[in-house]
Each structure stands twice: as C-alpha cells, then as structure tokens.
Design an enzyme around this catalytic site. Structure first.
Site, PDB file in Angstrom:
ATOM      1  N   ARG A 203      -9.868   5.202  -1.123  1.00 23.31           N
ATOM      2  CA  ARG A 203      -9.532   4.262  -0.027  1.00 23.31           C
ATOM      3  C   ARG A 203      -9.778   4.964   1.298  1.00 23.31           C
ATOM      4  O   ARG A 203      -8.918   5.677   1.786  1.00 23.31           O
ATOM      5  CB  ARG A 203      -8.073   3.838  -0.141  1.00 23.31           C
ATOM      6  CG  ARG A 203      -7.733   2.984  -1.353  1.00 23.31           C
ATOM      7  CD  ARG A 203      -6.261   2.622  -1.346  1.00 23.31           C
ATOM      8  NE  ARG A 203      -5.945   1.526  -2.241  1.00 23.31           N
ATOM      9  CZ  ARG A 203      -5.501   1.658  -3.485  1.00 23.31           C
ATOM     10  NH1 ARG A 203      -5.322   2.866  -3.992  1.00 23.31           N
ATOM     11  NH2 ARG A 203      -5.218   0.609  -4.221  1.00 23.31           N
TER      12      ARG A 203
ATOM     13  N   ARG B  40     -14.887   3.592  -0.949  1.00 32.54           N
ATOM     14  CA  ARG B  40     -14.820   2.193  -0.536  1.00 32.54           C
ATOM     15  C   ARG B  40     -14.963   2.125   0.973  1.00 32.54           C
ATOM     16  O   ARG B  40     -14.346   2.924   1.692  1.00 32.54           O
ATOM     17  CB  ARG B  40     -13.493   1.575  -0.970  1.00 32.54           C
ATOM     18  CG  ARG B  40     -13.391   0.121  -0.559  1.00 32.54           C
ATOM     19  CD  ARG B  40     -12.186  -0.554  -1.124  1.00 32.54           C
ATOM     20  NE  ARG B  40     -10.965  -0.103  -0.480  1.00 32.54           N
ATOM     21  CZ  ARG B  40      -9.762  -0.507  -0.841  1.00 32.54           C
ATOM     22  NH1 ARG B  40      -9.631  -1.330  -1.875  1.00 32.54           N
ATOM     23  NH2 ARG B  40      -8.699  -0.080  -0.224  1.00 32.54           N
TER      24      ARG B  40
ATOM     25  N   CYS C  43      -9.954  -1.284 -10.804  1.00 30.91           N
ATOM     26  CA  CYS C  43      -9.363  -0.222 -10.000  1.00 30.91           C
ATOM     27  C   CYS C  43      -8.030  -0.636  -9.380  1.00 30.91           C
ATOM     28  O   CYS C  43      -7.427   0.103  -8.634  1.00 30.91           O
ATOM     29  CB  CYS C  43     -10.318   0.257  -8.906  1.00 30.91           C
ATOM     30  SG  CYS C  43     -10.667  -1.016  -7.689  1.00 30.91           S
TER      31      CYS C  43
ATOM     32  N   GLU D 239     -11.912  -9.223  -5.862  1.00 33.12           N
ATOM     33  CA  GLU D 239     -10.486  -9.300  -5.561  1.00 33.12           C
ATOM     34  C   GLU D 239     -10.117 -10.600  -4.855  1.00 33.12           C
ATOM     35  O   GLU D 239      -8.969 -10.814  -4.490  1.00 33.12           O
ATOM     36  CB  GLU D 239     -10.016  -8.076  -4.758  1.00 33.12           C
ATOM     37  CG  GLU D 239     -10.862  -7.710  -3.569  1.00 33.12           C
ATOM     38  CD  GLU D 239     -10.395  -6.430  -2.875  1.00 33.12           C
ATOM     39  OE1 GLU D 239      -9.347  -5.872  -3.232  1.00 33.12           O
ATOM     40  OE2 GLU D 239     -11.110  -6.009  -1.949  1.00 33.12           O
TER      41      GLU D 239
ATOM     42  N   ASP E 120      -5.167  -7.399  -5.138  1.00 34.89           N
ATOM     43  CA  ASP E 120      -5.419  -8.566  -4.292  1.00 34.89           C
ATOM     44  C   ASP E 120      -5.748  -9.792  -5.121  1.00 34.89           C
ATOM     45  O   ASP E 120      -5.379 -10.901  -4.755  1.00 34.89           O
ATOM     46  CB  ASP E 120      -6.559  -8.267  -3.309  1.00 34.89           C
ATOM     47  CG  ASP E 120      -6.049  -7.500  -2.112  1.00 34.89           C
ATOM     48  OD1 ASP E 120      -5.006  -7.900  -1.569  1.00 34.89           O
ATOM     49  OD2 ASP E 120      -6.665  -6.483  -1.736  1.00 34.89           O
TER      50      ASP E 120
ATOM     51  N   HIS F  28       0.809  -1.222   0.000  1.00 34.57           N
ATOM     52  CA  HIS F  28       0.000   0.000   0.000  1.00 34.57           C
ATOM     53  C   HIS F  28       0.838   1.265   0.000  1.00 34.57           C
ATOM     54  O   HIS F  28       0.457   2.274  -0.592  1.00 34.57           O
ATOM     55  CB  HIS F  28      -0.995  -0.033   1.147  1.00 34.57           C
ATOM     56  CG  HIS F  28      -2.154  -0.901   0.816  1.00 34.57           C
ATOM     57  ND1 HIS F  28      -2.214  -2.212   1.170  1.00 34.57           N
ATOM     58  CD2 HIS F  28      -3.257  -0.640   0.077  1.00 34.57           C
ATOM     59  CE1 HIS F  28      -3.330  -2.740   0.686  1.00 34.57           C
ATOM     60  NE2 HIS F  28      -3.979  -1.804   0.017  1.00 34.57           N
TER      61      HIS F  28
HETATM   62  C1  PEP Z   1      -6.939  -4.079  -5.092  1.00 34.18           C
HETATM   63  O1  PEP Z   1      -6.813  -5.001  -4.290  1.00 34.18           O
HETATM   64  O2  PEP Z   1      -6.702  -4.187  -6.315  1.00 34.18           O
HETATM   65  C2  PEP Z   1      -7.364  -2.743  -4.633  1.00 34.18           C
HETATM   66  C3  PEP Z   1      -7.654  -1.795  -5.489  1.00 34.18           C
HETATM   67  O3  PEP Z   1      -7.416  -2.539  -3.295  1.00 34.18           O
HETATM   68  P1  PEP Z   1      -6.150  -2.299  -2.354  1.00 34.18           P
HETATM   69  O4  PEP Z   1      -4.944  -2.133  -3.219  1.00 34.18           O
HETATM   70  O5  PEP Z   1      -6.446  -1.106  -1.526  1.00 34.18           O
HETATM   71  O6  PEP Z   1      -6.117  -3.570  -1.554  1.00 34.18           O
HETATM   72 MG    MG Z   2      -7.660  -4.828  -2.327  1.00 33.86          MG
END
Ligand code: PEP
Ligand code: MG
Length: 763
Positions: free
Chosen positions: A478, A514, A683, A612, A636, A371
């Site tokens: 997020r 989200r 996304c 995901e 994910d 992240h």
């Molecule tokens: C993902 O998992 O692709 C996503 C957009 O969420 P994050 O990266 O915040 O887990």
């Molecule tokens: Mg994710």
C-alpha cells in the site's frame, strides 16, 4: 422548539459527568414543556432495574432510592414496550404502581418515552402534570426526538461516570445523585487479534478542545508557565495579524482583534484556567474546562449576536491549545508498553510511537476493516475498534488489557483478568511458536498443488516479518502509507528509495506496488478532500488519473526502483471500468518511454487490476484481458456490495465476508479472470482468515496475499486440504443462505481436520 432541542442537546453534551447531564435534562425539559414534573430513570446494566436518577417535581430524596423492576409500574411498561406511553390519568391504569417515597400522588397526566441506544433501552424519560389530560402530539414528538438524541450522550456519560475516581479530579464537582455502576469492561469490535497489557496513552487531534483528556499536572508551576507562554504567543499572533490586516479591515472587524486581545489579558479566561491548574489539572485540560464554561454562558443567551460569541471563545481556546501542543510535542514520554487510545487513530499516530513501544490500539470509531486495524494486523499488535462508549478523557495513564480477539477493553484489570490475560498470551505464544516452523515449508496442498502465499505490507518497518514469514513475495504494497506519514507529497527520488528497498529485499520474488489509493478514510493532510460520501467519491485511481503529475511521478519512481531487478508488478486500485485501465496503462507506458528517452532503460512491469468495486466483478474478463493479472480487494468489495461502510461501527455486524452474495461475487471475479487466461489473487483481509481462505481455495484462486502475521495460519490450511476437498466444501456452503451458517460449516471442517486452534485464535 427545534432551537430549544438543539440547546438542550448541546448543553447536555458539554456536561462533565453523568450526574450533571441528568440534572440538566430534567431541569431543561420541565422548563421547555412547562410540566410539573420531569424525571429520568436509568436501567442498571445487569438487572435491568430502572433507577430514578434525577427529578424536578418529585421528592428529591427518592433519587437513587426508588427503582422499578423490568415491566414494573408505568416506567417499567415504557421500557418493556420500548415505546411511549401517554396517559390522561395514570393512577387508573392497571400498571400504575404507587410509590409513596416519590410523592407522586397528586399527578395524573403521564408521558414516558424510552431512551434507546444501540437497540437497548437505557432508561425512561418521564413528564407528569397535576391535571387530567393527554399530552399533545407536540409534547410526544419533542420528548421522543430529545430522547433519541440524548441516548448516545447518556450512554457515553454513563461510561465516563462509571470510571470516575470519585475524588473530584478535573472538573469542579457536579451534583451526583447516585453512584453509577462502575464499569471496567468496555465492548468494541475485534480489530486485530491478540491480547496486550499496557498503559493507555490518549491521542487526540491537534487543536481540538473537546478531545483533550483529563490528566493531573505533573508539575503545577511548569503547567502554569506553559499556559502563560501559550497565551502570550497567541496575543502576539493577534497583534501581528492586526498590524498586517489592519489597513484592509473595517473598523468593526479591527475591533474584533482588540476584543480577543482584551479577553487574553486579564480576563477571567486566564485566571480561571490558572486556578484549575493550581487545583491540579494539566494546562490543556484546565483550558478545555474554562473555555467550555465560558462558551456555554454565551450558548445559553437568547440574543443571536451574543450567542455567536461562543464561537469566538472556542476559537480562542483552540489557538491557545495549538500553542500548548506545539510546545509539548517534542517532550512526550512514551510508556514501555503504549496502548494508543483515541476517537479515531490514524496511521500517522502509529508512526509517532517509538519503535518497539506500541503494544495495542483502541479506537472509539472504525471497525475490523478500517485501515488502522489492517495496519495493526500488519504490525502483529491487537486492536479493538468501535468502542462506542470509550471514556477517552479518563483513560490517560491507566493500565488496560486489550483483548483483540473479543473486541474488549479492560480498564485497571482485576487480578483475575490479568491471570486470564496471561493465560491467553501464553496460548498465543505457543500457537505462534508451532506455526513459525511452517515458515520454511512450501505452501502446497496435500495433492501437490502450489498455492503461493504473499504478504501485504506498506510500512517499511514490517518488511522483516514479511521476509521471515515465508512469503513468496509481496502481493500488496500500500504505497499510500508513506504519503500519509509525510507533510507533503513525497518526491520521485524519495519514493524511488522506498520502493527500491522492498523490491530489492524480495527480488527475485514478485513485489506488487499499488498506485496511490487515497480518499475514503485515507486523507492526506496536505491534500484535503471534503466530500459528503468520500467512499463513493474521489478515491484511488480516480484521483491519480485526474492528477497525472502525481501519478507519473509515482510510476517513474516505481519503474526506476525496479531497474536491474525485473520483479515489479503495478496494481491499480478502485477501478470501475475499462477506460480507467486503458488510461492508466497509457500513462505507465509513457513513464517508461520517458525514462528510456532519458537513458534509463527499465524492465516492463506486470500490471494488475484490483477488483473491489461491484462493476469490476461484472467486467472482470474484459479488465483482465487488458492486463496481466487480477487481484480481488475484498475489503472494499464487501463494503460496496453489501452497502456497509467498512469504517462505521454501527453497521459493522452487517459487514460479512461469508455473505452468500460476497462468495458469489468473488467466484464471478475469479471466473472472469480465468476466462481471459489471467491469474487471480485475493489481497483483501478475507485471504488472511483461515476459514475464508479455505473457501477461496475452493473457488480456484491462484494465490493469496495477507498480513505476515496471518500467513502461517493460512499455510496450515493450504497444507491440510486438497483443492477438490475445498471445492466440495464450497459447494456445501453455496447451499446455505445465512452468513453464520457458512462460517460454522467451514469452521467445523477446520475443527475436523484438527485445526480448531486456528478457529479459536481467529476470534
Ligand atoms: C481491499 O479493498 O480489499 C484492499 C486490499 O485495499 P484497501 O484495504 O487498502 O482498501
Ligand atoms: Mg481497497
């Protein structure tokens, strides 16, 4: 044996230099195995020559002088085979090479094991014995186990040693048998594109002694005073604790407090630390050294009770450090171009750097999909992740060049590297200037199909880039970022204000908020979750459904923020089955009804589900039928589909967006959504990679959401290829079996369209 092994590894890990680590190894191994000789050879990075770095039993003057070429002699044989060699009579082996300087003529039995780190042989550990005999199985397994455990420690010490200034700064001088190769370039993984020149600022977790970097004292008297104040504060803390708990404690437990207080008053802990400060170290570094030295003495004791005392010494050290850090936090100076360097950088660390001063991020752990790397991309700053051999403690205040394209860190760069860096920065600026003209152009394919491009965000500070990038809305906000940056759950009104700003800034364009997605690598300090497998554990919607009070507060805040705007979309993360969606939809309805009862009528939001988790791919049609849209979270999805922890640099090479299985899964999710008559967006980070975005277009994805900095590049792709062309390319890619072939094929298509600049810039 296990206990011995543990002790050796622990001692070596505590060594302050490569020389000290190697000396400890040969000394301890010889004692543990009762052999006549123990030596260690390290491989030179460039030539592969194995240099004798430390020995007990061979001639000490051979250290640093004797070296064997790859495959030369028995030591070279061990390295070339990358497996142990165990011989009863070494001199009669055809590979034996007699080197007079080592004085090894009288030794017959030979056992050599390779030291391997990240698939590369870093050295060879050898034991020898005068008599003729084969070392038994126990010796072999001991040495193999030890070498495997020490490999990482040696590699790390090598990197640290290579950057040492050699003026004895910090630690008391350790025996240095030979100058290790100076390494100024450190390899990691590309985290976020871009290059930056700046000053390293080491961030380390609070009250963690091992993580404290070396730093010279700017003002010796002030450092000493700060240290003495911290000691006084901890003494006071113990006195208070003792007074408060005293009546409930048994006499021996009360005595523990006395022992602590005694250690703090007049014991060598204080005098040794002060001596180190007066020798020029800053207080936390001096404290770390002293505590480690004292703890090691206890560690090495045979009596288990006394050995336990090492933990007390370290505990005391942590308490003093916490006091020192608390006093220091407010008075920190940030360089103009700060490069944050640390074992594990967090979102909260980024938040501490004053606006406009953060130039880059370098982290010892993590990968492109962590992240913090995603945040770096959102901020448009380069990041290098997973620099396994990052000599964190020696980097403070050094000038560094961060190359986020190649995943490299240059420490104290030479003039040539600076030149190269400036050239890259210029090229990047030109590309950016060229692309910025695209912001006002529509995201339409040459045959007239509109493919909306949206922005991913989550930091209030980056709404402006999202707005100016030409994004047609927010495809992923997020919400956990504001949660991560606080010291408690934000309240309903606090959240409402944050969400309102985003919704208002983009209205009437859609804004997808989200719901809270913590767990995995995103932990709230005030809501700790300890699990063996956090990515497979309590994460995302699983937490919020278990805590309706947290979920409802957030949903009410989102709904209230959308009053009078009507552009809110709510997105549910980590969904693995239909019940979760049904339960969440019920709660969304309930929150809206509650508000209506309170006289606050709010528009009905559109609701979406993230795909995901692999199960959601197979359930895509059913999930989509319950809501208004799907959004594929490829970050994910790749992790769970390929069983590759997105945060683990060791397996980062296996994390492959172009893996045929990933392409098939994304296609299945798109088809499932469409079968239910719902639009499907992507996304995850794949959407922001120009090559991957081209394949997503071919799959029929309806919209793409990415960091604002990636948006112009992807728009260029959309404006250059028709859907039919993208579909044809996808068909070709489907016939390929290896991820690298897929990537090369798509990049060739971009090059052929004159978009080679995107390919190079994305690397
Ligand atoms: C993902 O998992 O692709 C996503 C957009 O969420 P994050 O990266 O915040 O887990
Ligand atoms: Mg994710």
């Amino acid at each position: 044996m296990l206990e011995r092994l543990r002790r050796i590894v622990q001692q070596v890990a505590g060594a302050r230099s490569l020389g000290q680590a190697l000396e400890l190894i040969v000394e301890e191994v010889r004692a543990a195995l009762g052999t006549d000789v123990c030596s260690i050879y390290l491989a030179e990075r460039d030539t592969g020559r194995l240099v004798l770095m430390a020995t007990r039993g061979l001639a000490p003057q051979a250290v640093g002088r004797v070296a064997l070429g790859p495959g030369e002699g028995l030591v070279g044989l061990v390295a070339a085979r990358a497996e142990p060699v165990n011989l009863e009579d070494a001199p009669s082996h055809p590979h034996f090479k007699y080197i007079a300087e080592t004085g090894e003529a009288p030794f017959h039995a030979f056992l050599g094991v390779p030291v391997i780190h990240q698939r590369r042989v870093r050295g060879v550990l050898v034991v020898q014995q005068r008599e003729r005999r084969r070392f038994d199985e126990d010796h072999v397994t001991f040495l193999v186990t030890l070498a495997a455990q020490l490999a990482g420690v040696i590699a790390h010490a090598e990197a640290v040693g290579g950057l040492e200034l050699g003026n004895g700064e910090g630690a008391p001088a350790a025996p240095e048998p030979a100058a290790p190769p100076r390494r100024r370039v450190l390899d990691g993984l590309p985290g976020a594109p871009g290059v930056a020149l700046g000053t390293a600022v080491v961030v380390y977790p609070p009250a963690e002694l091992d993580a404290v970097p070396d730093r010279p004292a700017a003002d010796v008297a002030a450092e000493e005073a700060a240290f003495r104040e911290a000691v006084a504060a901890v003494t006071e803390e113990f006195r208070r604790l003792q007074a408060r708990l005293g009546p409930q404690l048994k006499a021996e437990d009360r005595a523990l407090f006395d022992a602590y207080i005694l250690m703090l008053s007049g014991d060598s802990l204080v005098t040794d630390t002060v001596a180190r400060i007066r020798a020029g170290s800053w207080a936390p570094g001096a404290l770390r050294e002293t505590i480690e030295e004292h703890a090691r003495v206890f560690d090495a004791m045979d009596d288990p009770y006394l050995r336990e005392r090492a933990a007390d010494v370290r505990d005391l050290g942590r308490r003093i450090l916490a006091q020192l850090q608390a006093a220091r936090r407010e008075s920190r100076d940030w360089p103009e171009r700060t490069v944050l360097v640390g074992e594990q950088i967090t979102a909260a660390d980024l938040g501490e750097v004053p606006a406009g001063r953060l130039a880059a991020i370098v982290s010892a752990h993590g990968s492109r999909s962590s992240h913090v790397a995603i945040l770096a991309r959102a901020l448009g700053i380069p990041a290098v992740m997973g620099v396994a051999e990052l000599p964190i403690q020696r980097l403070e205040g050094r000038e560094v060049v961060v190359d986020g394209y190649r995943g490299r860190l240059h420490v104290q760069p030479t003039g040539q590297v600076r030149e190269e860096f400036l050239r890259l920065a210029r090229e990047e600026e030109e590309l950016r200037a060229g692309l910025s003209e695209l912001a006002a152009q529509p995201s339409v394919t040459p045959d007239g199909e509109h493919v909306p491009l949206l922005a991913n965000t989550g930091l209030l500070a980056d709404i402006t880039p999202s707005l100016t990038s030409g994004a047609e809305g927010i495809g992923l906000y997020r919400t956990e970022i504001p949660f991560l940056m606080r010291e408690r759950f934000p309240g309903e009104e606090e959240q409402r204000r944050i969400y309102r700003q985003v919704l208002e800034a983009f209205a009437p364009r859609p804004v997808t908020l989200r719901t809270l997605d913590v767990g995995g690598d995103k932990n709230l300090a005030y809501f700790p979750v300890h699990e063996a497998n956090p990515f497979l554990g309590w994460r995302g919607i699983r937490i919020t459904l278990d805590h309706p009070e947290i979920f409802l507060t957030q949903l009410r805040a989102m709904l209230r923020a959308s009053a009078g705007l009507g552009n809110l979309q709510i997105l549910l993360p980590m969904v693995s089955g239909v019940e979760e969606v049904d339960d969440a939809v019920l709660l969304i309805r309930r929150a809206r009804e509650e508000l209506a009862e309170e006289g606050e009528a709010v528009p009905e939001p559109r609701v979406g589900v993230m795909v995901e988790v692999p199960s959601a791919v197979y359930m895509a049609r059913r999930l989509a039928a319950r809501v208004d849209f799907l959004s594929i979270g490829t970050n994910d999805l790749i992790q769970y589909l390929l069983a590759v922890d997105r945060n683990n640099e060791r397996v980062a090479e296996l994390y492959e967006p172009f893996h045929p299985a990933v392409l098939a899964a994304v296609q299945a999710a798109v088809d499932g959504g469409h079968a239910a008559g719902r639009p499907v967006s992507v996304c995850g980070e794949m959407a922001g990679d120009p090559a991957a975005a081209l394949l997503l277009l071919g799959m029929g994805v309806d919209s793409l959401s990415m960091s604002a900095s990636s948006l112009p590049r992807v728009k260029w792709v959309v404006r250059s290829f028709t859907r039919a062309e993208a579909r044809a390319l996808l068909e070709e890619a489907r016939a390929l079996e290896h991820p690298h072939e897929v990537r090369e094929r798509v990049e060739a298509a971009l090059e052929a369209r004159g978009l080679g600049g995107l390919v190079r810039a994305g690397k």
